[in-house]
Design a protein around this motif. Structure first.
Motif, PDB file in Angstrom:
ATOM      1  N   THR A 134       0.861  -1.152   0.131  1.00 11.48           N
ATOM      2  CA  THR A 134       0.175   0.027  -0.022  1.00 11.48           C
ATOM      3  C   THR A 134       0.765   1.553  -0.138  1.00 11.48           C
ATOM      4  O   THR A 134       0.495   2.756  -0.956  1.00 11.48           O
ATOM      5  CB  THR A 134      -1.010   0.031   1.411  1.00 11.48           C
ATOM      6  N   GLN A 135       1.777   1.684   0.953  1.00  7.17           N
ATOM      7  CA  GLN A 135       2.717   2.425   1.029  1.00  7.17           C
ATOM      8  C   GLN A 135       3.435   2.554  -0.117  1.00  7.17           C
ATOM      9  O   GLN A 135       3.499   3.949  -0.917  1.00  7.17           O
ATOM     10  CB  GLN A 135       3.580   2.061   2.043  1.00  7.17           C
ATOM     11  N   ILE A 136       4.098   1.648  -1.060  1.00  9.27           N
ATOM     12  CA  ILE A 136       4.476   1.223  -2.010  1.00  9.27           C
ATOM     13  C   ILE A 136       3.573   2.165  -3.560  1.00  9.27           C
ATOM     14  O   ILE A 136       4.248   2.884  -4.007  1.00  9.27           O
ATOM     15  CB  ILE A 136       5.145   0.212  -2.590  1.00  9.27           C
ATOM     16  N   GLU A 137       2.420   1.907  -3.187  1.00 10.88           N
ATOM     17  CA  GLU A 137       1.611   2.127  -4.349  1.00 10.88           C
ATOM     18  C   GLU A 137       0.989   3.927  -4.207  1.00 10.88           C
ATOM     19  O   GLU A 137       1.175   4.769  -5.034  1.00 10.88           O
ATOM     20  CB  GLU A 137       0.193   1.554  -4.471  1.00 10.88           C
ATOM     21  N   LYS A 138       1.263   4.177  -2.756  1.00 14.54           N
ATOM     22  CA  LYS A 138       0.996   5.722  -2.933  1.00 14.54           C
ATOM     23  C   LYS A 138       2.638   6.656  -2.723  1.00 14.54           C
ATOM     24  O   LYS A 138       1.833   7.746  -3.032  1.00 14.54           O
ATOM     25  CB  LYS A 138       0.795   5.690  -1.294  1.00 14.54           C
ATOM     26  N   LEU A 139       3.218   5.769  -2.212  1.00 16.78           N
ATOM     27  CA  LEU A 139       5.412   6.323  -2.636  1.00 16.78           C
ATOM     28  C   LEU A 139       4.449   6.618  -4.669  1.00 16.78           C
ATOM     29  O   LEU A 139       5.659   7.459  -4.835  1.00 16.78           O
ATOM     30  CB  LEU A 139       6.025   5.769  -2.992  1.00 16.78           C
ATOM     31  N   LYS A 140       4.236   5.777  -5.503  1.00 15.51           N
ATOM     32  CA  LYS A 140       4.592   5.669  -6.345  1.00 15.51           C
ATOM     33  C   LYS A 140       3.568   7.523  -7.268  1.00 15.51           C
ATOM     34  O   LYS A 140       3.587   7.892  -7.847  1.00 15.51           O
ATOM     35  CB  LYS A 140       3.638   4.591  -7.157  1.00 15.51           C
ATOM     36  N   GLU A 141       2.071   7.360  -6.112  1.00 16.72           N
ATOM     37  CA  GLU A 141       1.271   8.271  -6.773  1.00 16.72           C
ATOM     38  C   GLU A 141       2.012   9.178  -6.571  1.00 16.72           C
ATOM     39  O   GLU A 141       1.142  10.920  -7.363  1.00 16.72           O
ATOM     40  CB  GLU A 141      -0.196   8.495  -5.813  1.00 16.72           C
ATOM     41  N   ILE A 142       2.916  10.176  -5.391  1.00 18.83           N
ATOM     42  CA  ILE A 142       3.476  11.407  -5.482  1.00 18.83           C
ATOM     43  C   ILE A 142       4.721  11.381  -5.748  1.00 18.83           C
ATOM     44  O   ILE A 142       5.436  12.347  -5.925  1.00 18.83           O
ATOM     45  CB  ILE A 142       3.557  11.610  -3.839  1.00 18.83           C
ATOM     46  N   ASP A 143       5.025  10.473  -7.281  1.00 21.09           N
ATOM     47  CA  ASP A 143       6.344  10.515  -7.912  1.00 21.09           C
ATOM     48  C   ASP A 143       7.668  10.367  -6.830  1.00 21.09           C
ATOM     49  O   ASP A 143       8.241  11.211  -6.905  1.00 21.09           O
ATOM     50  CB  ASP A 143       6.412  12.203  -9.114  1.00 21.09           C
TER      51      ASP A 143
END
Length: 274
Positions: free
Chosen positions: A151-160
């Motif tokens: 989940t955290q990885i996907e959120k980090l991807k979203e904020i580039d």
């Protein structure tokens, strides 16, 4: 392992081995040949006196007594290692399982080994059951942490967020890198003389090389010819560290993803590893 035990194993594995061959295998353990000769002569003499080995001409053979002595030694060591592993079973899990497999396999053919293990082991079946419970508990915890991390990885991807990629620095990579640059200016930092000595002086300012257009291809090909050189390449939005035939690529997630997909269109992006 003591010298005598090492000698017994060597002679058992090499029936009829000569002193010269024994000396060759053990000489590196000692500072000088005289020390090696003295230790080996003493060890061989003692084991011959105790009936652990016998000499036939120039050849050495292990005796039944030697085999028995070695067997007892190995049994004791196996149980000792098991007891040691059980002091911190989770940290030594691989070793613990291997030793248990060895114990059961050898024990099927050697009742003395099992008897020795029963008499001298510092653990019980219940202790192993508790280890298994701890493993299962950790497995559940790691699964939960893995899901949270996803989940955290996907959120980090979203904020580039910052990302990276490690691939081989080879001709295929170079061809795609040149195309990706599309003639835009790149900077190269290196102290490697095998590269600096081959580029025109007007490209260099201190240890930084600046090129654009068709010169990019010339420079990158020079770098490819020195794959073990330490080099840093800056292309628009991306930093590439080259060392030991590998390219470590750094940039924002979106930039790295674009860089990756544009350069390696024939390779599938494995989400489990990236």
């Amino acid at each position: 392992m003591t010298l005598n035990n090492s000698l017994l194993i060597l002679i058992k594995q090499n029936p009829g081995i000569t002193y010269n061959d024994i000396h060759t295998k053990f000489a590196s353990r000692y500072k000088n040949p005289a020390s090696a000769k003295s230790a080996l002569m003493r060890g061989l003499k003692d084991m011959t006196s105790f009936g652990l080995i016998k000499k036939d001409g120039l050849k050495f053979f292990i005796t039944d007594k030697g085999l028995s002595s070695m067997s007892v030694e190995m049994k004791d060591k196996l149980v000792l290692k098991l007891n040691q592993s059980m002091k911190k079973p989770i940290d030594n899990l691989d070793e613990l399982v291997k030793l248990l497999v060895v114990l059961l396999q050898r024990g099927a053919e050697d009742s003395d080994l099992l008897r020795n293990a029963k008499d001298n082991s510092a653990f019980t079946i219940n202790d192993l059951v508790e280890v298994r419970k701890e493993i299962r508990s950790k497995r559940k915890y790691l699964k939960k942490m893995g899901e949270l991390l996803d989940t955290q990885i996907e959120k980090l991807k979203e904020i580039d967020f910052n990302d990276s990629l490690l691939i081989n620095f080879d001709a295929d990579f170079v061809d795609k890198l040149i195309k990706y640059c599309n003639g835009q200016k790149i900077l190269v930092e290196t102290k490697d003389e095998s590269i600096l000595s081959k580029v025109p002086s007007h490209w260099i300012k201190q240890n930084t090389i600046s090129v654009e257009g068709s010169d990019i291809s010339l420079l990158i090909q020079l770098i490819l010819a020195s794959p073990w050189a330490k080099v840093v390449i800056y292309v628009p939005g991306v930093k590439i560290n080259l060392m030991a035939g590998k390219a470590s690529i750094f940039g924002s997630h979106k930039t790295i993803s674009e860089f990756y997909s544009n350069m390696l269109v024939n390779m599938a992006l494995d989400e489990n590893n990236y």
